[in-house]
Design an enzyme around this catalytic site. Sequence first.
Site, mmCIF file in Angstrom:
data_model
loop_
_atom_site.group_PDB
_atom_site.id
_atom_site.type_symbol
_atom_site.label_atom_id
_atom_site.label_comp_id
_atom_site.label_asym_id
_atom_site.label_seq_id
_atom_site.Cartn_x
_atom_site.Cartn_y
_atom_site.Cartn_z
ATOM 1 N N GLU A 275 0.809 -1.219 0.000
ATOM 2 C CA GLU A 275 0.000 0.000 0.000
ATOM 3 C C GLU A 275 0.844 1.271 0.000
ATOM 4 O O GLU A 275 0.362 2.329 0.412
ATOM 5 C CB GLU A 275 -0.914 0.006 1.212
ATOM 6 C CG GLU A 275 -1.858 -1.186 1.253
ATOM 7 C CD GLU A 275 -2.985 -0.939 2.221
ATOM 8 O OE1 GLU A 275 -4.098 -0.648 1.734
ATOM 9 O OE2 GLU A 275 -2.767 -1.024 3.435
ATOM 10 N N HIS B 97 -0.458 5.570 7.908
ATOM 11 C CA HIS B 97 -1.595 4.709 7.598
ATOM 12 C C HIS B 97 -1.702 3.676 8.707
ATOM 13 O O HIS B 97 -0.711 3.041 9.065
ATOM 14 C CB HIS B 97 -1.407 3.993 6.264
ATOM 15 C CG HIS B 97 -2.395 2.882 6.063
ATOM 16 N ND1 HIS B 97 -3.757 3.089 6.107
ATOM 17 C CD2 HIS B 97 -2.226 1.542 5.872
ATOM 18 C CE1 HIS B 97 -4.386 1.931 5.924
ATOM 19 N NE2 HIS B 97 -3.478 0.983 5.785
ATOM 20 N N HIS C 177 -4.600 0.885 11.189
ATOM 21 C CA HIS C 177 -5.894 0.241 11.462
ATOM 22 C C HIS C 177 -6.222 0.461 12.936
ATOM 23 O O HIS C 177 -6.673 -0.450 13.617
ATOM 24 C CB HIS C 177 -5.823 -1.260 11.176
ATOM 25 C CG HIS C 177 -5.090 -1.631 9.930
ATOM 26 N ND1 HIS C 177 -4.305 -2.750 9.830
ATOM 27 C CD2 HIS C 177 -5.029 -1.026 8.717
ATOM 28 C CE1 HIS C 177 -3.780 -2.823 8.610
ATOM 29 N NE2 HIS C 177 -4.204 -1.785 7.910
ATOM 30 N N HIS D 158 -11.312 -0.820 6.850
ATOM 31 C CA HIS D 158 -9.866 -0.888 6.732
ATOM 32 C C HIS D 158 -9.152 -0.090 7.836
ATOM 33 O O HIS D 158 -8.463 -0.680 8.656
ATOM 34 C CB HIS D 158 -9.487 -0.371 5.328
ATOM 35 C CG HIS D 158 -8.047 -0.517 4.982
ATOM 36 N ND1 HIS D 158 -7.593 -0.632 3.694
ATOM 37 C CD2 HIS D 158 -6.935 -0.549 5.753
ATOM 38 C CE1 HIS D 158 -6.276 -0.752 3.687
ATOM 39 N NE2 HIS D 158 -5.863 -0.703 4.920
#
Lengths: 261, 261, 261, 261
Positions: D102, D121, D123, D192
């Site tokens: 990603e 980024h 979760h 996500h």
Amino acid sequence: MRFIAWLAAGLAMAGAPVLAQPGSAGAPDARLVEDLVVGNHVLAELGVVDGFGHLSVRHDKDPHRYLMSRSMAPALVKADDVLEYDLDSVAVDPKGQALFLERFIHGEIYKARPDVMAVVHSHSPAIVPFSVSQVRLQPIYHMSSFLGLDVPVFEIRDIAGQGSNLLVSSPQIGAALARTLAGNTVALMRGHGSVTVGTSIPQVVFHAYYAEMNARLQAEAIKLGAVTYLTREEAAAAAKTNDALVARPWDLWKRKAMKSD
Amino acid sequence: MRFIAWLAAGLAMAGAPVLAQPGSAGAPDARLVEDLVVGNHVLAELGVVDGFGHLSVRHDKDPHRYLMSRSMAPALVKADDVLEYDLDSVAVDPKGQALFLERFIHGEIYKARPDVMAVVHSHSPAIVPFSVSQVRLQPIYHMSSFLGLDVPVFEIRDIAGQGSNLLVSSPQIGAALARTLAGNTVALMRGHGSVTVGTSIPQVVFHAYYAEMNARLQAEAIKLGAVTYLTREEAAAAAKTNDALVARPWDLWKRKAMKSD
Amino acid sequence: MRFIAWLAAGLAMAGAPVLAQPGSAGAPDARLVEDLVVGNHVLAELGVVDGFGHLSVRHDKDPHRYLMSRSMAPALVKADDVLEYDLDSVAVDPKGQALFLERFIHGEIYKARPDVMAVVHSHSPAIVPFSVSQVRLQPIYHMSSFLGLDVPVFEIRDIAGQGSNLLVSSPQIGAALARTLAGNTVALMRGHGSVTVGTSIPQVVFHAYYAEMNARLQAEAIKLGAVTYLTREEAAAAAKTNDALVARPWDLWKRKAMKSD
Amino acid sequence: MRFIAWLAAGLAMAGAPVLAQPGSAGAPDARLVEDLVVGNHVLAELGVVDGFGHLSVRHDKDPHRYLMSRSMAPALVKADDVLEYDLDSVAVDPKGQALFLERFIHGEIYKARPDVMAVVHSHSPAIVPFSVSQVRLQPIYHMSSFLGLDVPVFEIRDIAGQGSNLLVSSPQIGAALARTLAGNTVALMRGHGSVTVGTSIPQVVFHAYYAEMNARLQAEAIKLGAVTYLTREEAAAAAKTNDALVARPWDLWKRKAMKSD
């Protein structure tokens, strides 16, 4: 320092509209400073404060002075970081350091409440939701009985308008917060956190920790349905009993904090 | 000590209405004292107790005596802090130390329940909301099957009125709590916490821990909707099986607690 | 061992209705045993297991054998504690140790699912509420996509009646659980916990951890209102991608567990 | 490297449809790399990332390059693991290592947002439920005022269809995410997690942590009933004030992370 005090005094005498640098009340008791340092670390370990939040104590030599660290994370405070402030929250000797923008919380409460010897300001996580809700914080068990039945919520919009940065960044806002707190032990601050007072560092830490615990447990109890809260009489009686027991958790917290330092 | 016992005996013979200082049942087994110390630390590490809460065990030499620390945070208890009490919760030799205000919880339960060998009193956080709610604590999994289907809630207002400090601070309140507990393993205490009993220190710690876990899991399950609880028969069968497995988590907990001491 | 095997064989030849002691498939790969030991510690550190719960792996020398510790807390397992079992869950050499009452979970799943190489049984805390609820566990994010859209719930009452101790304590109950699991990765066990399968120790630990995370996050999402779950196609695609990424968290978990050992 | 660059340049000149290996912008400032390493560890300690998630920073020598570790758990990142990427997320020298699938999240945001110097980024657990809910993330206290009143949610189905693996695994999906983020600080990613941006590593870590805290506190506040959120003006004013205070928690986090390394 002497030169600055002399200069401030001179300017004041000359009618200059400056905020005179206050004189020092003298060195505080070393044990008080130790407890202030340890209290900062305890609050961090208990999760009451994170990188933000502050603890102050009234000076033992002069009720018109209080002690608090320079602007920094509570977990990192050492004795050298402790500064002396007058009740207008002017540092006697800022040592060139940045000060907490919200130091006025402390000074204005010490002014308004001669019984208060220590103050905690925090954003402790279970309290914040109550600060933005219509549900009032109420004692659900004896450990948080010091809350009483009237925990007020300070709405900064009433004093600073709709577009403030939410900080208690002036004596005026601090004084308004002190008025909201009135004679209580805890006041929530809408969209921000809370302020908690006590008659000693151990007691104010106890208050800050169990106010947070009460918020967490009350929120859970509400999800189960109707809640039986303490009566006003129970709260008063339990708070009186607990006042004599503050040393018990304090011994534990202090020992753990000093071990992990 | 001998002099005090003699004096107490003499006063008692003379019909004096004093609370006679009880005689000692002798030194308890050192392994029992070790487990009592470790059990205190385990309860603290499991989050069942914080600065408050207590663990006691019946004396191995005399069923009319029990062992418990002086008034202090459980995590700090050492063998030297353990005192012997009679079932009226009078310390055989208080060693000049402050005693738990709520020691009567222990003495009165040992009186009423000859099968009970160990008692935990705590304010463990997931239990408190159930103590102030109409929702009853019920076993949602086999680990908490010892709860059975009748976890009672002790309402101190029934014995101490509307304005008590919520503490079990007298033999009378302790006896009322023991009556509420009746033959069960756990009783909640409204606005306060719970009391848990067992046939050994490992078992009572197991009970206190999984009662707390059940409260936490039951609260979550209720938020999802209708809950399928254990039947009375399942609870009884699972509790019997688990009684034989107490050593497994105890080994783990004891090892961890002794490592971090 | 040779004598026992000989004796068992002799008894079996004589038509005696004994459960013959199975022969060993030989020593497993030392790295597999190391991963089994580490996997136990990782599951404990991740909070998937506490004093209870177990992890097994299929023997690398014989698909009709599996490896699992004797009955003990996972956090304490060492290589010496690992025993070899046949698929009827009879220990090749129990070394005089107590065995898990629920070892049949493992043997019966290895029988029914040749693709399964590792099994975890746990009472992980966020899963339990779903086991007693009408709400089905469903993947809310890609990390738990292996759940698929059909996580079954095993109701032990269907095989063991209304008064069981809830344990999978026989091959028959184990076989029923394996039928409920069918081709899925996770099956919940009502009033008990769950069983999770994988194609390796790292993968089954990944599955057990993210099943627990999904339960925790799904419960929170439900409280916010309607939830958008993964579609069946998304779940399948994401699970396939994640299968190639299992080494990443495993490296982290293994390193941390070995550091704290 | 020089040979590869020469080869890539040659192929490009020859009109070959290959993705030319980009040239290096030179060695970044060692302090920037140190902060990138520490930032990874801090995010892991704060629970923002687990085995998954990534942090990048724009190269200090060239705005068309960024720095990020190879594919690995953030807690394990060392300076040697840091790679240089161009804004198409091609590694200047992959050193034979696997790259994050990603990485396009980072490159495409740096392309679209010249003001952004660092990207996270993750979760993080409290954010995920908001990503699958109709409830919008909104600032409930000053610490998360950077959220503003328009936290967008990226629905990958709009760009990748109903059966994607949910990963931002191409420049096209990355560009779509950057368009959803637009001028905001945080964008949720349905099913996500989220992406968070900042003007420095300390600031982006601050944003990622307090976005997670806001999610946790907002969820609790919603369960209590109607919530008073920050006004647009309050959010803007508080965000501006906080921008000057980022060093305070960063000092704490960095010190703790370096101590536990």
